[in-house]
Motif scaffolding. Structure first.
Motif, short mmCIF file in Angstrom:
data_model
loop_
_atom_site.label_atom_id
_atom_site.label_comp_id
_atom_site.label_asym_id
_atom_site.label_seq_id
_atom_site.Cartn_x
_atom_site.Cartn_y
_atom_site.Cartn_z
N PHE A 232 -45.61 -85.17 -58.33
CA PHE A 232 -44.39 -85.73 -57.73
C PHE A 232 -43.30 -84.66 -57.64
O PHE A 232 -42.66 -84.49 -56.61
N ALA A 233 -43.13 -83.91 -58.76
CA ALA A 233 -42.06 -82.91 -58.82
C ALA A 233 -42.31 -81.78 -57.82
O ALA A 233 -41.41 -81.37 -57.09
N VAL A 234 -43.55 -81.27 -57.80
CA VAL A 234 -43.87 -80.16 -56.88
C VAL A 234 -43.67 -80.59 -55.44
O VAL A 234 -43.11 -79.87 -54.63
N ASN A 235 -44.12 -81.81 -55.11
CA ASN A 235 -43.98 -82.30 -53.73
C ASN A 235 -42.52 -82.41 -53.31
O ASN A 235 -42.15 -82.03 -52.21
N GLU A 236 -41.68 -82.90 -54.23
CA GLU A 236 -40.27 -83.10 -53.87
C GLU A 236 -39.48 -81.80 -53.90
O GLU A 236 -38.71 -81.51 -52.98
N LEU A 237 -39.69 -80.99 -54.96
CA LEU A 237 -38.81 -79.83 -55.17
C LEU A 237 -39.30 -78.56 -54.48
O LEU A 237 -38.50 -77.77 -54.00
N LEU A 238 -40.63 -78.38 -54.42
CA LEU A 238 -41.15 -77.14 -53.83
C LEU A 238 -41.72 -77.33 -52.44
O LEU A 238 -41.60 -76.46 -51.58
N ASN A 240 -41.09 -79.87 -50.31
CA ASN A 240 -40.22 -80.59 -49.38
C ASN A 240 -40.89 -81.82 -48.75
O ASN A 240 -40.81 -82.03 -47.55
N GLY A 241 -41.59 -82.56 -49.57
CA GLY A 241 -42.23 -83.79 -49.09
C GLY A 241 -43.46 -83.56 -48.21
O GLY A 241 -43.83 -84.41 -47.41
N TYR A 242 -44.11 -82.39 -48.37
CA TYR A 242 -45.26 -82.01 -47.52
C TYR A 242 -46.44 -82.97 -47.70
O TYR A 242 -47.14 -83.28 -46.75
N VAL B 107 -42.24 -85.73 -42.83
CA VAL B 107 -41.36 -86.66 -42.10
C VAL B 107 -41.26 -87.93 -42.93
O VAL B 107 -42.24 -88.64 -43.13
N SER B 108 -40.05 -88.20 -43.45
CA SER B 108 -39.95 -89.31 -44.40
C SER B 108 -39.73 -90.65 -43.70
O SER B 108 -40.10 -91.69 -44.23
N TYR B 109 -39.11 -90.66 -42.54
CA TYR B 109 -38.91 -91.95 -41.87
C TYR B 109 -38.85 -91.73 -40.37
O TYR B 109 -38.55 -90.65 -39.87
#
Lengths: 277, 377
Positions: A232-238, A240-242, B107-109
């Motif tokens: 969760f942390a890597v996806n959000e912080l590094l 960018n929601g990839y 792409v979040s939304y």
């Protein structure tokens, strides 16, 4: 395998007293909750009809129908569940420490058994997971019984009949205990098994190195928490929601399995070479 | 055997308890009505992209959210635990992820913040830069044929935040329209990113010109398919004031049309009072909607010619069930859900191109059904 089954049966015999007591306690308190809620409701209706001179229909209109939700979301229902959860958490520690601090130092006999020592770990882990699932299964059967009694106690115009499964799904806390499908049960309680495995390793670290072991156990818990949070942390912080949510969940499941395997390997080493009696 | 009786009891309670829970769960799921869109006449392929959604609420349990398309019904509660954890995406987002999985990462939304035609796909998202404590717009652009991608961060400058209202593409320019918030008010902002020159320009199309402390907001007149190419866009500025009783009242509404080809904004006079409310727009025609107890009237109004076209009148179903009406415009056709009837009508000649009927396996459950949303996949 035979030795593992014997050990597990032995552990079931030891936990059964606690388990049957918890089942009885849960059923008793929740049944008291059913009778109490119905009694309270009837009292309110009666007082409106006698003191305020209302008709049955007017009283019903004022108070509303009584549904089983009133019982399910009360402390009579949730209280025994919290106590059971607390008891199982306590037993995770007791299942190991009783071997050292009981009347006899039972750990001597366990370690001398002609079987792989890791079987002790597995039998205790299976006992905790199966006991927890048994309590969950029993809670559902108890709910069916309580709901039937409730429906029989409340007379027709006052009763708002609701399905127990629907009531479970409406409460976030209760629906965590009862995931609505088999994959949910496997995922939630599988993750629970991983956490129990980590706690067992922490206990064995303490039993092997005592004071230093406590520090090692805390360090191990921190590393495990970081590993489990990393997708969760890597996806959000590094990244960018990839990653897509499904990919994060899959990575989390892989991490959890990895943590379980590492816990088993460390525990095996500790039980074979480092454990103090 | 005597040695094992406790283990047997424990395992029996586990199997019977968990087993009966799973059986009961599946029985509840099976009690939900099964809906189908039955083909009555016309071209069936027209209805294949239609997704209807709504809820089934019998009052005894929490509402069950459902979607209905030509394949059948899907209830949210029937989705597996893992599917529920992963979350439900809209039908368009699901299609775009299937078609452009790599591009759609991050792409979040998707709402009004993307554009798609046969050649390009563009997405704009507002993001927050924690290091500089400013908001930006993340712009992503994909050329479908070559697979070429452009990702740009557009800095909002003096704006604190921007709420994206529309994204359009015309002649190598991506246009992002947003309601921007400044220190001292708000306004309708146009950001144009020129792909050839790799340059962004930003204009304030409309600013809060309220002479007093009245609040002014900017919005877009809803287009049926939010991501399609449009010749014109219509924006609305609404001025709100506090009445003496402390209620928020609309003090005035103005409409503006934006010509996408000329990139020009001008004020638009719409005959709103005598024709009901503005309920739809397809790039050239505004659709007014007016309801009476018996019928619903859709009146098309061409903004370029300033003239009305012939009305579409739909009779309301004379039943006690929840009344369901929804319409959308796509590819020159009017898609109408009127109670249990789904029709596709050619806007030019009013010919019915497709007719379908929503069927339910248990007629008594119809009164608890509400389909209030229509989308295209």
């Amino acid at each position: 395998m035979r030795n593992f089954l014997k050990l597990t049966n032995f552990e079931f015999n030891r936990i059964s007293k606690l388990l049957f007591s918890l089942m009885g306690f849960v059923l008793l308190i929740q049944l008291i909750g059913v009778f109490f809620e119905v009694w309270m409701y009837n009292n309110r209706i009666d007082s409106l009809m006698t003191e305020n001179q209302m008709t049955e229909a007017q009283a019903l209109n004022q108070v509303g129908e009584l549904s089983f939700a009133m019982v399910m979301y009360s402390m009579f229902f949730l209280g025994p569940i919290f106590i059971s959860v607390g008891a199982m958490l306590f037993y995770i520690f007791l299942i190991w420490y009783r071997e050292w601090f009981g009347k006899n130092t039972f750990i001597y006999r366990l370690l001398m058994l002609p079987t792989e020592r890791i079987n002790i770990f597995f039998s205790k882990l299976v006992t905790i997971v199966v006991a927890t699932l048994t309590l969950v299964g029993f809670q559902f059967l108890a709910l069916l019984i309580e709901n039937s009694i409730f429906n029989a106690l409340v007379s027709d115009p006052f009763l708002s009949e609701m399905n127990v499964v629907n009531l479970i799904s409406q409460d976030p806390l209760i629906s965590m205990i009862f995931p609505h499908s088999l994959d949910g049960i496997l995922l939630v309680y599988g993750f629970g098994a991983v956490i129990v495995g980590v706690l067992f390793t922490a206990i064995l670290l303490e039993r092997s190195y005592r004071i230093k072991g406590i520090a090692a156990a805390i360090l191990y818990a921190i590393v495990v928490s970081a590993l489990l949070a990393s997708p969760f942390a890597v996806n959000e912080l590094l990244l960018n929601g990839y990653m897509y949510p499904g990919e994060i969940l899959f990575t989390f499941a892989v991490m959890a399995l990895l943590v379980l395997m590492v816990s088993i390997v460390i525990s095996r080493k500790l039980l074979n070479d480092k454990i103090r009696v | 055997m005597k040695k094992y009786w406790k283990t047997i009891v424990v395992l029996t309670v586990l199997v019977v308890g968990i087993g009966s829970y799973l059986v009961q769960t599946s029985l509840v799921a099976n009690s939900l009505p099964e809906l189908q869109i039955e083909h009555v006449s016309g071209d069936e392929s027209l209805a294949e992209s239609v997704v209807l959604s709504g809820k089934y609420a019998d009052g005894k349990s929490a509402p069950e959210w459902l979607t209905l398309d030509y394949k059948g019904t899907e209830y949210m509660s029937e989705r597996s635990f893992i599917e529920q954890m992963v979350g439900k995406r809209g039908p368009v987002q699901e299609r775009l992820i299937d078609e452009h999985k790599g591009f759609m990462r991050g792409v979040s939304y998707l709402h009004d913040n993307f554009y798609e035609d046969d050649e390009v796909l563009a997405v704009a998202e507002t993001s927050w830069d924690f290091s500089f404590q400013t908001a930006n717009i993340e712009l992503s652009y994909l050329k479908k044929e070559s697979g070429e991608e452009v990702h740009e961060t557009l800095h909002l400058g003096s704006m604190d935040y921007a709420h994206i209202l529309e994204v359009q593409y015309h002649e190598n320019k991506i246009m992002v329209f947003a309601e921007g918030y400044f220190n001292n008010g708000n306004g309708l902002i146009e950001m144009v990113y020129d792909l050839e020159e790799d340059r962004m320009t930003q204009n304030e199309l409309l600013e809060n010109k309220s002479q007093n402390s009245n609040h002014m907001s900017f919005s877009k007149v809803n287009d049926s398919v939010t991501y399609q190419p449009m010749d014109h866009l219509i924006f609305r500025s609404t001025e709100e004031q506090l009445s003496n009783e402390g209620r928020v009242e609309v003090a005035g509404t103005k409409f503006y049309q934006y010509d996408v080809n000329e990139m020009e904004l001008s004020e638009l006079e719409l005959p709103i009072n005598e024709n009901g409310f503005v309920s739809g727009f397809d790039g050239n025609t505004v659709y007014f909607e007016e309801q009476t107890p018996e019928e619903i009237k859709i009146t098309p109004f061409n903004i370029e010619g300033g003239d009305f076209k012939e009305d579409f009148v739909f009779e309301k179903a004379n039943e006690d069930d929840q009344f369901m009406f929804n319409y959308k415009i796509k590819d020159g056709n009017l898609y109408v859900l009127n109670h249990l009837e789904l029709r596709v009508i050619d806007l030019e000649n009013k010919e019915t191109l497709y007719e379908g009927e929503i069927t339910i396996d248990n007629e008594e459950q119809l009164e608890n059904l509400e389909l209030n949303r229509m989308e295209f996949r």
